[in-house]
Design a protein around this motif. Structure first.
Motif, mmCIF file in Angstrom:
data_model
loop_
_atom_site.group_PDB
_atom_site.id
_atom_site.type_symbol
_atom_site.label_atom_id
_atom_site.label_comp_id
_atom_site.label_asym_id
_atom_site.label_seq_id
_atom_site.Cartn_x
_atom_site.Cartn_y
_atom_site.Cartn_z
ATOM 1 N N LYS A 175 2.216 28.263 39.615
ATOM 2 C CA LYS A 175 3.553 27.995 40.122
ATOM 3 C C LYS A 175 3.484 27.690 41.613
ATOM 4 C CE LYS A 175 5.811 31.071 36.787
ATOM 5 N NZ LYS A 175 6.654 32.280 36.637
ATOM 6 N N GLY A 176 4.451 26.893 42.078
ATOM 7 C CA GLY A 176 4.505 26.545 43.494
ATOM 8 C C GLY A 176 5.169 25.204 43.672
ATOM 9 N N LEU A 177 6.052 25.091 44.650
ATOM 10 C CA LEU A 177 6.815 23.868 44.864
ATOM 11 C C LEU A 177 5.929 22.658 45.073
ATOM 12 C CD1 LEU A 177 9.628 22.601 45.255
ATOM 13 C CD2 LEU A 177 9.421 23.134 47.701
ATOM 14 N N MET A 229 -1.339 31.925 42.552
ATOM 15 C CA MET A 229 -2.414 32.479 41.747
ATOM 16 C C MET A 229 -3.743 32.545 42.491
ATOM 17 S SD MET A 229 -3.138 31.242 37.863
ATOM 18 C CE MET A 229 -3.484 29.581 38.432
ATOM 19 N N ARG A 230 -4.482 33.611 42.212
ATOM 20 C CA ARG A 230 -5.820 33.785 42.768
ATOM 21 C C ARG A 230 -6.758 34.091 41.605
ATOM 22 N NH1 ARG A 230 -8.493 38.056 46.322
ATOM 23 N NH2 ARG A 230 -9.552 36.887 47.963
ATOM 24 N N LEU A 231 -7.853 33.338 41.505
ATOM 25 C CA LEU A 231 -8.768 33.493 40.394
ATOM 26 C C LEU A 231 -10.182 33.766 40.892
ATOM 27 C CD1 LEU A 231 -7.072 30.496 39.893
ATOM 28 C CD2 LEU A 231 -7.680 31.143 37.570
ATOM 29 N N GLU A 232 -10.964 34.464 40.072
ATOM 30 C CA GLU A 232 -12.377 34.671 40.362
ATOM 31 C C GLU A 232 -13.206 33.984 39.287
ATOM 32 O OE1 GLU A 232 -15.606 38.178 41.514
ATOM 33 O OE2 GLU A 232 -13.718 38.710 40.513
ATOM 34 N N PHE A 233 -14.154 33.169 39.733
ATOM 35 C CA PHE A 233 -15.056 32.458 38.815
ATOM 36 C C PHE A 233 -16.252 33.355 38.523
ATOM 37 C CE2 PHE A 233 -18.870 29.813 38.314
ATOM 38 C CZ PHE A 233 -18.506 29.045 37.204
ATOM 39 N N LEU A 234 -16.540 33.547 37.237
ATOM 40 C CA LEU A 234 -17.616 34.448 36.824
ATOM 41 C C LEU A 234 -18.599 33.731 35.932
ATOM 42 C CD1 LEU A 234 -15.307 37.480 35.981
ATOM 43 C CD2 LEU A 234 -16.716 37.238 38.025
ATOM 44 N N LEU A 235 -19.812 33.554 36.432
ATOM 45 C CA LEU A 235 -20.864 32.876 35.691
ATOM 46 C C LEU A 235 -21.586 33.879 34.804
ATOM 47 C CD1 LEU A 235 -22.136 30.026 35.469
ATOM 48 C CD2 LEU A 235 -23.784 30.750 37.190
#
Length: 238
Positions: A175-177, A229-235
């Motif tokens: 979400k975000g304008l 949103m804040r995401l963490e990438f996990l390999l």
């Protein structure tokens, strides 16, 4: 909107390929969606990615490169009438929303022997039967939302691409304008995962740096931020 690729060698039409799948692969090996059996073409040369209404051509690090209208590209959003050159073969992109196609652009002349000579040693050995080509191992990863209204949710990145944005067609919704309808995409390749900006004034950031329209490789524990949103990438371990 329907679209297709017309494969030609010189002036002869070889085949037509409707673009219906999420990913269309192009290369010399028979497992590709569009096989071009020619020494100037890499085993896995390029691919077409369908993201909503956008059709994106991406070179997969081929030996001899991919050209669109005689310009070398790494990634290109296709438009009606674009001429794609792979070796001495051409693919014309046709969209149902397009009009008449302009005169075909001829590729720069290049000697077949020159093209053969710059094939990588690994490919040359495989062609001579001295080495058995092996399919590249595809990595596996996921992203976990660590802040925002969906905190805790995990998305497994098993598909060729995972889109991020506001539209219903995106797998990960942000979400975000100023967030684009299809703001960014995470692509899965044999060389790893990459993130690329597609549209919108608000660009996703990777470890605090704005991403661009050029693919940026994702490393384990990388932090992606977009909109709310804040995401963490996990390999995952192989």
């Amino acid at each position: 909107m329907s679209s297709k690729l017309i494969l030609r060698f010189k002036d002869a039409v070889i085949s037509e390929h409707p673009i219906v799948a999420e990913e269309t692969s192009i290369g010399r090996k028979p497992e590709n969606t569009i096989q071009i059996d020619n020494l100037a073409v890499s085993s896995h040369h390029a691919r077409i990615i369908k993201i909503g209404k956008k059709i994106i051509l991406e070179d997969l690090g081929s030996t001899n490169g991919t050209l669109v209208d005689n310009k070398l590209i790494t990634k290109h959003i296709l438009k009606h009438g674009n001429a794609i050159f792979i070796g001495k073969h051409s693919l014309t992109y046709i969209s149902s929303e397009g009009g008449p196609i302009a005169a075909k652009i001829e590729p720069a002349e290049e000697d077949d022997m020159d093209k053969t000579m710059i094939i990588s040693p690994k490919d040359r050995e495989a062609l001579l039967g001295k080495a058995k080509p092996t399919a590249p191992t595809m990595p596996l990863a996921s992203v976990q939302i660590i802040s925002g209204t969906q905190a805790g949710k995990i998305f497994e990145l098993t598909a060729a691409l995972t889109s991020i944005g506001k539209t219903d067609g995106c797998r990960i919704r942000a979400k975000g304008l100023l967030v684009g309808q299809q703001a960014a995409v995470i692509t899965r390749r044999p060389t790893g995962y990459h993130i690329t900006h597609l549209e919108g004034f608000s660009k996703a950031t990777l470890n605090g740096e704005s991403i661009t329209s050029q693919p940026t490789k994702l490393e384990d524990c990388a932090i992606i931020e977009l909109g709310d949103m804040r995401l963490e990438f996990l390999l995952k371990s192989p």
